[in-house]
Design a protein around this motif. Structure first.
Motif, PDB file in Angstrom:
ATOM      1  N   GLN A   1       0.823  -1.191   0.000  1.00  0.00           N
ATOM      2  CA  GLN A   1       0.000   0.000   0.000  1.00  0.00           C
ATOM      3  C   GLN A   1       0.865   1.252   0.000  1.00  0.00           C
ATOM      4  OE1 GLN A   1      -3.007  -0.060   2.981  1.00  0.00           O
ATOM      5  NE2 GLN A   1      -3.916   1.873   2.317  1.00  0.00           N
ATOM      6  N   VAL A   2       1.976   1.198   0.690  1.00  0.00           N
ATOM      7  CA  VAL A   2       2.925   2.303   0.683  1.00  0.00           C
ATOM      8  C   VAL A   2       4.301   1.737   0.375  1.00  0.00           C
ATOM      9  CG1 VAL A   2       1.616   3.768   2.259  1.00  0.00           C
ATOM     10  CG2 VAL A   2       3.306   2.164   3.180  1.00  0.00           C
ATOM     11  N   GLN A   3       5.113   2.554  -0.257  1.00  0.00           N
ATOM     12  CA  GLN A   3       6.466   2.171  -0.594  1.00  0.00           C
ATOM     13  C   GLN A   3       7.428   3.202  -0.029  1.00  0.00           C
ATOM     14  OE1 GLN A   3       7.962  -0.672  -2.187  1.00  0.00           O
ATOM     15  NE2 GLN A   3       9.588   0.449  -1.109  1.00  0.00           N
ATOM     16  N   PRO A   4       8.028   2.893   1.102  1.00  0.00           N
ATOM     17  CA  PRO A   4       8.985   3.843   1.665  1.00  0.00           C
ATOM     18  C   PRO A   4      10.234   3.955   0.797  1.00  0.00           C
ATOM     19  CG  PRO A   4       8.227   2.267   3.325  1.00  0.00           C
ATOM     20  CD  PRO A   4       7.809   1.745   1.983  1.00  0.00           C
ATOM     21  N   VAL A   5      10.769   5.143   0.741  1.00  0.00           N
ATOM     22  CA  VAL A   5      12.000   5.408   0.017  1.00  0.00           C
ATOM     23  C   VAL A   5      12.908   6.245   0.901  1.00  0.00           C
ATOM     24  CG1 VAL A   5      13.067   6.431  -2.011  1.00  0.00           C
ATOM     25  CG2 VAL A   5      10.834   5.320  -2.206  1.00  0.00           C
ATOM     26  N   GLU A   6      14.093   5.710   1.176  1.00  0.00           N
ATOM     27  CA  GLU A   6      15.043   6.406   2.033  1.00  0.00           C
ATOM     28  C   GLU A   6      15.971   7.283   1.199  1.00  0.00           C
ATOM     29  OE1 GLU A   6      14.610   2.089   3.584  1.00  0.00           O
ATOM     30  OE2 GLU A   6      14.970   3.098   1.665  1.00  0.00           O
ATOM     31  N   SER A   7      16.450   8.314   1.834  1.00  0.00           N
ATOM     32  CA  SER A   7      17.453   9.163   1.221  1.00  0.00           C
ATOM     33  C   SER A   7      18.240   9.854   2.327  1.00  0.00           C
ATOM     34  CB  SER A   7      16.831  10.199   0.286  1.00  0.00           C
ATOM     35  OG  SER A   7      15.993  11.095   0.998  1.00  0.00           O
ATOM     36  N   GLY A   8      19.356  10.428   1.958  1.00  0.00           N
ATOM     37  CA  GLY A   8      20.148  11.192   2.901  1.00  0.00           C
ATOM     38  C   GLY A   8      21.382  10.494   3.424  1.00  0.00           C
ATOM     39  N   GLY A   9      21.576   9.246   3.058  1.00  0.00           N
ATOM     40  CA  GLY A   9      22.759   8.549   3.497  1.00  0.00           C
ATOM     41  C   GLY A   9      24.004   9.105   2.840  1.00  0.00           C
ATOM     42  N   ALA A  35       9.293   3.203  11.405  1.00  0.00           N
ATOM     43  CA  ALA A  35      10.476   2.849  12.174  1.00  0.00           C
ATOM     44  C   ALA A  35      11.711   2.869  11.290  1.00  0.00           C
ATOM     45  CB  ALA A  35      10.320   1.467  12.814  1.00  0.00           C
ATOM     46  N   TRP A  36      12.840   2.982  11.941  1.00  0.00           N
ATOM     47  CA  TRP A  36      14.141   2.836  11.296  1.00  0.00           C
ATOM     48  C   TRP A  36      14.848   1.612  11.853  1.00  0.00           C
ATOM     49  CZ3 TRP A  36      15.765   5.584   7.197  1.00  0.00           C
ATOM     50  CH2 TRP A  36      15.149   6.820   6.940  1.00  0.00           C
ATOM     51  N   PHE A  37      15.416   0.844  10.959  1.00  0.00           N
ATOM     52  CA  PHE A  37      16.277  -0.268  11.307  1.00  0.00           C
ATOM     53  C   PHE A  37      17.604  -0.087  10.593  1.00  0.00           C
ATOM     54  CE2 PHE A  37      12.027  -1.723  12.016  1.00  0.00           C
ATOM     55  CZ  PHE A  37      12.100  -2.585  13.101  1.00  0.00           C
ATOM     56  N   TYR A  95      17.288   1.306   7.052  1.00  0.00           N
ATOM     57  CA  TYR A  95      16.040   0.974   6.387  1.00  0.00           C
ATOM     58  C   TYR A  95      14.866   1.672   7.042  1.00  0.00           C
ATOM     59  CZ  TYR A  95      18.688  -2.920   4.379  1.00  0.00           C
ATOM     60  OH  TYR A  95      19.617  -3.688   3.723  1.00  0.00           O
ATOM     61  N   CYS A  96      13.990   2.159   6.229  1.00  0.00           N
ATOM     62  CA  CYS A  96      12.722   2.709   6.664  1.00  0.00           C
ATOM     63  C   CYS A  96      11.651   1.633   6.558  1.00  0.00           C
ATOM     64  CB  CYS A  96      12.358   3.915   5.802  1.00  0.00           C
ATOM     65  SG  CYS A  96      10.734   4.622   6.125  1.00  0.00           S
ATOM     66  N   ALA A  97      10.792   1.551   7.558  1.00  0.00           N
ATOM     67  CA  ALA A  97       9.743   0.541   7.563  1.00  0.00           C
ATOM     68  C   ALA A  97       8.434   1.149   8.033  1.00  0.00           C
ATOM     69  CB  ALA A  97      10.126  -0.633   8.470  1.00  0.00           C
ATOM     70  N   TRP A 112       8.913  -1.978   3.492  1.00  0.00           N
ATOM     71  CA  TRP A 112      10.314  -1.658   3.715  1.00  0.00           C
ATOM     72  C   TRP A 112      10.897  -0.927   2.531  1.00  0.00           C
ATOM     73  CZ3 TRP A 112      13.068  -3.106   8.168  1.00  0.00           C
ATOM     74  CH2 TRP A 112      12.375  -3.951   9.052  1.00  0.00           C
ATOM     75  N   GLY A 113      11.733   0.043   2.832  1.00  0.00           N
ATOM     76  CA  GLY A 113      12.517   0.660   1.789  1.00  0.00           C
ATOM     77  C   GLY A 113      13.720  -0.197   1.460  1.00  0.00           C
ATOM     78  N   GLN A 114      14.447   0.188   0.444  1.00  0.00           N
ATOM     79  CA  GLN A 114      15.603  -0.588   0.024  1.00  0.00           C
ATOM     80  C   GLN A 114      16.865  -0.252   0.801  1.00  0.00           C
ATOM     81  OE1 GLN A 114      16.470   0.128  -4.090  1.00  0.00           O
ATOM     82  NE2 GLN A 114      16.777   2.320  -3.816  1.00  0.00           N
ATOM     83  N   GLY A 115      16.813   0.781   1.591  1.00  0.00           N
ATOM     84  CA  GLY A 115      17.926   1.130   2.449  1.00  0.00           C
ATOM     85  C   GLY A 115      18.794   2.228   1.881  1.00  0.00           C
TER      86      GLY A 115
END
Length: 122
Positions: A1-9, A35-37, A95-97, A112-115
């Protein structure tokens, strides 16, 4: 339903700061606990921080408490992790979850995002 996408690393020196963003589209972003893992080389994925749908119950792993701050802006479909006083032990893929449930430290998140890679140099 949602697709998290991380950025900023990225690469940062020890003692420095970095801010990670997690974005997700959708009308009901505000309904999801987030959450963040992270997973360091050769180690299992571990909990970092979590935040409820309304941002009222932030939770942190002991290893990051006092250094990291999790927050969210539902109007922008955005969750952030502000990381201060970074050490080489913080080096990991972050990872964003998300899940349509209360936030928690368990890894039973649905989306989960791809990290994004965070590397802290000594």
């Amino acid at each position: 339903q949602v697709q998290p996408v991380e950025s900023g690393g990225g690469l940062v020196q020890a003692g420095g700061s970095l801010t990670l963003d997690c974005t997700a589209s959708g009308r009901y972003f505000s309904s999801y606990a987030m959450a963040w893992f992270r997973q360091a080389p050769g180690k299992e994925r571990e909990f970092v921080a979590a935040i409820s749908w309304d941002g009222g119950t932030p939770d942190y792993a002991d290893s990051v408490k006092g250094r990291f701050t999790i927050s969210r802006d539902n109007a922008k479909n955005l969750m952030t992790l502000q990381m201060n006083s970074l050490t080489p032990e913080d080096t990991a893929v972050y990872y964003c979850a998300a899940r349509l449930a209360i936030s928690g430290r368990g890894q039973s998140y649905d989306y989960w995002g791809q990290g994004t890679q965070v590397t802290v140099s000594s």
